[in-house]
Design a protein around this motif. Structure first.
Motif, PDB file in Angstrom:
ATOM      1  N   PRO A 186       0.813  -1.228   0.000  1.00 57.01           N
ATOM      2  CA  PRO A 186       0.000   0.000   0.000  1.00 57.01           C
ATOM      3  C   PRO A 186       0.844   1.276   0.000  1.00 57.01           C
ATOM      4  O   PRO A 186       0.360   2.333  -0.406  1.00 57.01           O
ATOM      5  CB  PRO A 186      -0.816  -0.083   1.290  1.00 57.01           C
ATOM      6  CG  PRO A 186      -0.469  -1.370   1.925  1.00 57.01           C
ATOM      7  CD  PRO A 186       0.668  -2.006   1.213  1.00 57.01           C
ATOM      8  N   ASP A 187       2.099   1.170   0.457  1.00 59.64           N
ATOM      9  CA  ASP A 187       2.938   2.367   0.439  1.00 59.64           C
ATOM     10  C   ASP A 187       3.459   2.654  -0.956  1.00 59.64           C
ATOM     11  O   ASP A 187       3.555   3.814  -1.379  1.00 59.64           O
ATOM     12  CB  ASP A 187       4.127   2.200   1.398  1.00 59.64           C
ATOM     13  CG  ASP A 187       3.668   2.239   2.852  1.00 59.64           C
ATOM     14  OD1 ASP A 187       2.647   2.907   3.115  1.00 59.64           O
ATOM     15  OD2 ASP A 187       4.310   1.589   3.690  1.00 59.64           O
ATOM     16  N   GLU A 188       3.752   1.580  -1.703  1.00 57.02           N
ATOM     17  CA  GLU A 188       4.324   1.763  -3.033  1.00 57.02           C
ATOM     18  C   GLU A 188       3.224   1.909  -4.095  1.00 57.02           C
ATOM     19  O   GLU A 188       3.411   2.570  -5.105  1.00 57.02           O
ATOM     20  CB  GLU A 188       5.219   0.565  -3.354  1.00 57.02           C
ATOM     21  CG  GLU A 188       6.571   0.946  -3.934  1.00 57.02           C
ATOM     22  CD  GLU A 188       7.381  -0.287  -4.310  1.00 57.02           C
ATOM     23  OE1 GLU A 188       8.099  -0.227  -5.310  1.00 57.02           O
ATOM     24  OE2 GLU A 188       7.252  -1.333  -3.620  1.00 57.02           O
ATOM     25  N   TYR A 189       2.102   1.248  -3.863  1.00 55.22           N
ATOM     26  CA  TYR A 189       1.040   1.231  -4.885  1.00 55.22           C
ATOM     27  C   TYR A 189      -0.320   1.650  -4.332  1.00 55.22           C
ATOM     28  O   TYR A 189      -1.283   0.905  -4.456  1.00 55.22           O
ATOM     29  CB  TYR A 189       0.924  -0.161  -5.507  1.00 55.22           C
ATOM     30  CG  TYR A 189       2.106  -0.570  -6.359  1.00 55.22           C
ATOM     31  CD1 TYR A 189       2.159  -0.223  -7.706  1.00 55.22           C
ATOM     32  CD2 TYR A 189       3.158  -1.290  -5.821  1.00 55.22           C
ATOM     33  CE1 TYR A 189       3.232  -0.588  -8.495  1.00 55.22           C
ATOM     34  CE2 TYR A 189       4.249  -1.668  -6.606  1.00 55.22           C
ATOM     35  CZ  TYR A 189       4.273  -1.313  -7.937  1.00 55.22           C
ATOM     36  OH  TYR A 189       5.343  -1.675  -8.716  1.00 55.22           O
ATOM     37  N   PRO A 190      -0.410   2.827  -3.711  1.00 53.39           N
ATOM     38  CA  PRO A 190      -1.692   3.209  -3.102  1.00 53.39           C
ATOM     39  C   PRO A 190      -2.830   3.290  -4.120  1.00 53.39           C
ATOM     40  O   PRO A 190      -3.947   2.861  -3.852  1.00 53.39           O
ATOM     41  CB  PRO A 190      -1.392   4.585  -2.491  1.00 53.39           C
ATOM     42  CG  PRO A 190      -0.188   5.080  -3.223  1.00 53.39           C
ATOM     43  CD  PRO A 190       0.607   3.861  -3.578  1.00 53.39           C
ATOM     44  N   PHE A 191      -2.533   3.825  -5.277  1.00 57.19           N
ATOM     45  CA  PHE A 191      -3.598   4.001  -6.266  1.00 57.19           C
ATOM     46  C   PHE A 191      -4.079   2.663  -6.825  1.00 57.19           C
ATOM     47  O   PHE A 191      -5.276   2.347  -6.797  1.00 57.19           O
ATOM     48  CB  PHE A 191      -3.126   4.898  -7.417  1.00 57.19           C
ATOM     49  CG  PHE A 191      -4.170   5.080  -8.492  1.00 57.19           C
ATOM     50  CD1 PHE A 191      -5.193   5.992  -8.327  1.00 57.19           C
ATOM     51  CD2 PHE A 191      -4.140   4.309  -9.643  1.00 57.19           C
ATOM     52  CE1 PHE A 191      -6.172   6.151  -9.296  1.00 57.19           C
ATOM     53  CE2 PHE A 191      -5.116   4.451 -10.618  1.00 57.19           C
ATOM     54  CZ  PHE A 191      -6.135   5.383 -10.440  1.00 57.19           C
ATOM     55  N   THR A 192      -3.154   1.889  -7.337  1.00 57.61           N
ATOM     56  CA  THR A 192      -3.527   0.612  -7.946  1.00 57.61           C
ATOM     57  C   THR A 192      -4.221  -0.292  -6.933  1.00 57.61           C
ATOM     58  O   THR A 192      -5.206  -0.973  -7.243  1.00 57.61           O
ATOM     59  CB  THR A 192      -2.272  -0.095  -8.496  1.00 57.61           C
ATOM     60  OG1 THR A 192      -1.550   0.817  -9.326  1.00 57.61           O
ATOM     61  CG2 THR A 192      -2.650  -1.310  -9.317  1.00 57.61           C
ATOM     62  N   ARG A 193      -3.708  -0.266  -5.713  1.00 53.01           N
ATOM     63  CA  ARG A 193      -4.288  -1.102  -4.674  1.00 53.01           C
ATOM     64  C   ARG A 193      -5.747  -0.735  -4.411  1.00 53.01           C
ATOM     65  O   ARG A 193      -6.609  -1.598  -4.286  1.00 53.01           O
ATOM     66  CB  ARG A 193      -3.478  -0.940  -3.390  1.00 53.01           C
ATOM     67  CG  ARG A 193      -3.630  -2.078  -2.418  1.00 53.01           C
ATOM     68  CD  ARG A 193      -2.675  -1.892  -1.264  1.00 53.01           C
ATOM     69  NE  ARG A 193      -2.730  -3.009  -0.341  1.00 53.01           N
ATOM     70  CZ  ARG A 193      -3.739  -3.271   0.452  1.00 53.01           C
ATOM     71  NH1 ARG A 193      -4.800  -2.497   0.426  1.00 53.01           N
ATOM     72  NH2 ARG A 193      -3.699  -4.315   1.269  1.00 53.01           N
ATOM     73  N   SER A 194      -6.013   0.540  -4.355  1.00 53.96           N
ATOM     74  CA  SER A 194      -7.392   0.947  -4.077  1.00 53.96           C
ATOM     75  C   SER A 194      -8.295   0.709  -5.287  1.00 53.96           C
ATOM     76  O   SER A 194      -9.519   0.683  -5.165  1.00 53.96           O
ATOM     77  CB  SER A 194      -7.434   2.416  -3.661  1.00 53.96           C
ATOM     78  OG  SER A 194      -7.228   3.247  -4.777  1.00 53.96           O
ATOM     79  N   ALA A 195      -7.674   0.523  -6.465  1.00 48.41           N
ATOM     80  CA  ALA A 195      -8.488   0.224  -7.643  1.00 48.41           C
ATOM     81  C   ALA A 195      -8.889  -1.247  -7.676  1.00 48.41           C
ATOM     82  O   ALA A 195      -9.779  -1.637  -8.433  1.00 48.41           O
ATOM     83  CB  ALA A 195      -7.722   0.583  -8.911  1.00 48.41           C
ATOM     84  N   ALA A 196      -8.239  -2.057  -6.838  1.00 45.07           N
ATOM     85  CA  ALA A 196      -8.481  -3.501  -6.865  1.00 45.07           C
ATOM     86  C   ALA A 196      -9.957  -3.825  -6.614  1.00 45.07           C
ATOM     87  O   ALA A 196     -10.547  -4.653  -7.302  1.00 45.07           O
ATOM     88  CB  ALA A 196      -7.608  -4.204  -5.824  1.00 45.07           C
ATOM     89  N   ASP A 197     -10.553  -3.143  -5.648  1.00 40.15           N
ATOM     90  CA  ASP A 197     -11.959  -3.400  -5.319  1.00 40.15           C
ATOM     91  C   ASP A 197     -12.866  -3.124  -6.508  1.00 40.15           C
ATOM     92  O   ASP A 197     -13.695  -3.945  -6.884  1.00 40.15           O
ATOM     93  CB  ASP A 197     -12.401  -2.518  -4.147  1.00 40.15           C
ATOM     94  CG  ASP A 197     -11.800  -3.007  -2.842  1.00 40.15           C
ATOM     95  OD1 ASP A 197     -11.408  -4.189  -2.789  1.00 40.15           O
ATOM     96  OD2 ASP A 197     -11.729  -2.201  -1.894  1.00 40.15           O
ATOM     97  N   ARG A 198     -12.685  -1.932  -7.069  1.00 40.08           N
ATOM     98  CA  ARG A 198     -13.541  -1.533  -8.176  1.00 40.08           C
ATOM     99  C   ARG A 198     -13.387  -2.460  -9.376  1.00 40.08           C
ATOM    100  O   ARG A 198     -14.283  -2.594 -10.196  1.00 40.08           O
ATOM    101  CB  ARG A 198     -13.235  -0.091  -8.596  1.00 40.08           C
ATOM    102  CG  ARG A 198     -14.427   0.842  -8.485  1.00 40.08           C
ATOM    103  CD  ARG A 198     -14.085   2.248  -8.940  1.00 40.08           C
ATOM    104  NE  ARG A 198     -12.899   2.774  -8.261  1.00 40.08           N
ATOM    105  CZ  ARG A 198     -12.922   3.254  -7.029  1.00 40.08           C
ATOM    106  NH1 ARG A 198     -14.050   3.279  -6.356  1.00 40.08           N
ATOM    107  NH2 ARG A 198     -11.826   3.693  -6.474  1.00 40.08           N
ATOM    108  N   LEU A 199     -12.218  -3.111  -9.456  1.00 37.28           N
ATOM    109  CA  LEU A 199     -11.954  -3.968 -10.616  1.00 37.28           C
ATOM    110  C   LEU A 199     -12.849  -5.200 -10.627  1.00 37.28           C
ATOM    111  O   LEU A 199     -13.176  -5.744 -11.684  1.00 37.28           O
ATOM    112  CB  LEU A 199     -10.482  -4.399 -10.595  1.00 37.28           C
ATOM    113  CG  LEU A 199      -9.918  -4.960 -11.889  1.00 37.28           C
ATOM    114  CD1 LEU A 199      -9.901  -3.886 -12.955  1.00 37.28           C
ATOM    115  CD2 LEU A 199      -8.523  -5.516 -11.665  1.00 37.28           C
ATOM    116  N   ARG A 200     -13.273  -5.623  -9.451  1.00 35.54           N
ATOM    117  CA  ARG A 200     -13.961  -6.906  -9.365  1.00 35.54           C
ATOM    118  C   ARG A 200     -15.266  -6.929 -10.173  1.00 35.54           C
ATOM    119  O   ARG A 200     -15.577  -7.904 -10.848  1.00 35.54           O
ATOM    120  CB  ARG A 200     -14.232  -7.269  -7.901  1.00 35.54           C
ATOM    121  CG  ARG A 200     -14.346  -8.760  -7.656  1.00 35.54           C
ATOM    122  CD  ARG A 200     -14.530  -9.040  -6.174  1.00 35.54           C
ATOM    123  NE  ARG A 200     -13.443  -8.482  -5.369  1.00 35.54           N
ATOM    124  CZ  ARG A 200     -12.329  -9.149  -5.069  1.00 35.54           C
ATOM    125  NH1 ARG A 200     -12.171 -10.381  -5.484  1.00 35.54           N
ATOM    126  NH2 ARG A 200     -11.385  -8.592  -4.342  1.00 35.54           N
TER     127      ARG A 200
END
Lengths: 227, 227
Positions: A186-200
């Motif tokens: 989450p420190d290196e990839y805050p944006f992509t990580r938070s997009a994970a939910d929406r991706l489902r």
DNA sequence: ACCTGAACACCGTTCAAGT
DNA sequence: ACCTGAACACCGTTCAAGT
């Protein structure tokens, strides 16, 4: 499931460019880009590999002809009379849906565009850009931006299709990717990580249109005169 | 002109993944995608093809590693501290210039994106989208649109580079395309035909940025709150 | 552990020989 | 004119044998 020997692609008729290209499209659909070989294709056509060369100059032309055969139908399908913003969506969806049905086409278009049928596509996009009122000096930029966006999505879809086995369902693929992204630091990839939910529960087609609308909105905001 | 046998890629040192990948990048630059074979690469490394397999699992990994090696440097180069609209341009230009220097990279990115370095790129784009004030529900769409546009251009550039001999100059290529478009039927291709003139002194890099600005303008107009 | 290079199972393409 | 299929010059990849 998959029959060992699919139905023969011709019965009696002589070989022709058209029959070869149709068989190539079917082979690409069945077996993907790596499945299209002159030997396999010849086998389906009940002949030897050399016979194909009488009608087609080589593998490049074969792939090009297969792409053109598929894309030509997809583009001419829905261009009848619609007006600017909606007509662009219809045109773009034609390409999107063709790639969805034939994933190998995405690679071809992304990497080998502007062969004759795509030139017609570009032409159609360009006319719609004009109809939006974009100034002549900016219309090439606007049409190119739309085309580049569409071709970018084409490549992505092809990559996604190639990354998984042909039988994997969309939802399964999204779940896997979503899970992978959710495990990013989450420190290196805050944006992509938070997009994970929406991706489902991501809808490719809707997302494609939403992105297209952003490009259209930019064209309107920056290049089209206020009404 | 081209020396028959280029300088050896190592002198004495043992083989390593890093040395192999570096040699692969050079071979791709020299001979294009079709020039990268395990035999040629092994020859340059003064060994047999089997030796490479001790360090690299196969051709896919080799191509992927070569792409990552080039793109990693290009992306990290200019991400220092800039703010939203300008930072996106800097990021995108890094990818654009890397493809300009290594045309084979365009194909790889267009057709095989989101390997680790491109995921970092997507992450960087995403952060800039956030900094623009885009709402969380729309930020994935916005970042994807930017990425898709950039990857679309990547594919186009690669296609153009592949369509002509490696020594053809930019201006020569544009003149040829412009001449071809100028000969299109004006009734069937009014838009493309009129674009022929403008194509002659077309600046790829400027055009790329102009298109990127359209996507950014769309994001601002539709998704970013008024200041 | 790392390297070597012959060998295997493929390719795309050509071409003499057939009809 | 069109087709056949063996043959050629390559591939990527494997693997027994070496060091």
């Amino acid at each position: 499931m998959t029959p060992g020997t699919p139905r023969p692609e011709r019965r009696g008729e002589p070989l022709s460019r058209e029959i070869i290209v149709r068989a190539a499209v079917r082979l690409l659909d069945d077996a993907g880009e790596s499945g299209l070989t002159f030997r396999t294709l010849a086998e389906r056509l009940a002949t030897g590999p050399g016979a194909i060369y009488w009608h087609i100059s080589g593998k490049g032309e074969l792939l090009g002809a297969a792409s053109e055969a598929v894309i030509a139908g997809a583009i001419s399908a829905g261009s009848a009379g619609a007006r600017p913003p909606e007509a662009v969506r219809t045109l773009a969806l034609g390409v999107f849906d063709a790639i969805d049905a034939h994933p190998w086409l995405g690679t071809q278009l992304a990497v080998n565009p502007l062969r004759p049928p795509m030139l017609r596509f570009f032409e159609s996009i360009g006319r719609q850009v004009r109809a939006l009122g974009v100034a002549p000096s900016a219309e090439f930029t606007a049409a190119s931006a739309l085309l580049n966006y569409i071709l970018g999505v084409a490549g992505q879809n092809a990559a996604n299709a190639r990354a998984v086995s042909p039988t994997t369902k969309r939802a399964e693929f999204l779940a896997t990717t979503s899970a992978a992204w959710a495990e990013l630091d989450p420190d290196e990839y805050p944006f992509t990580r938070s997009a994970a939910d929406r991706l489902r529960d991501h809808d490719d087609r809707a997302e494609f249109l939403a992105g297209l609308d952003l490009v259209l909105a930019g064209i309107t905001a920056r290049l089209a005169p206020p009404p």
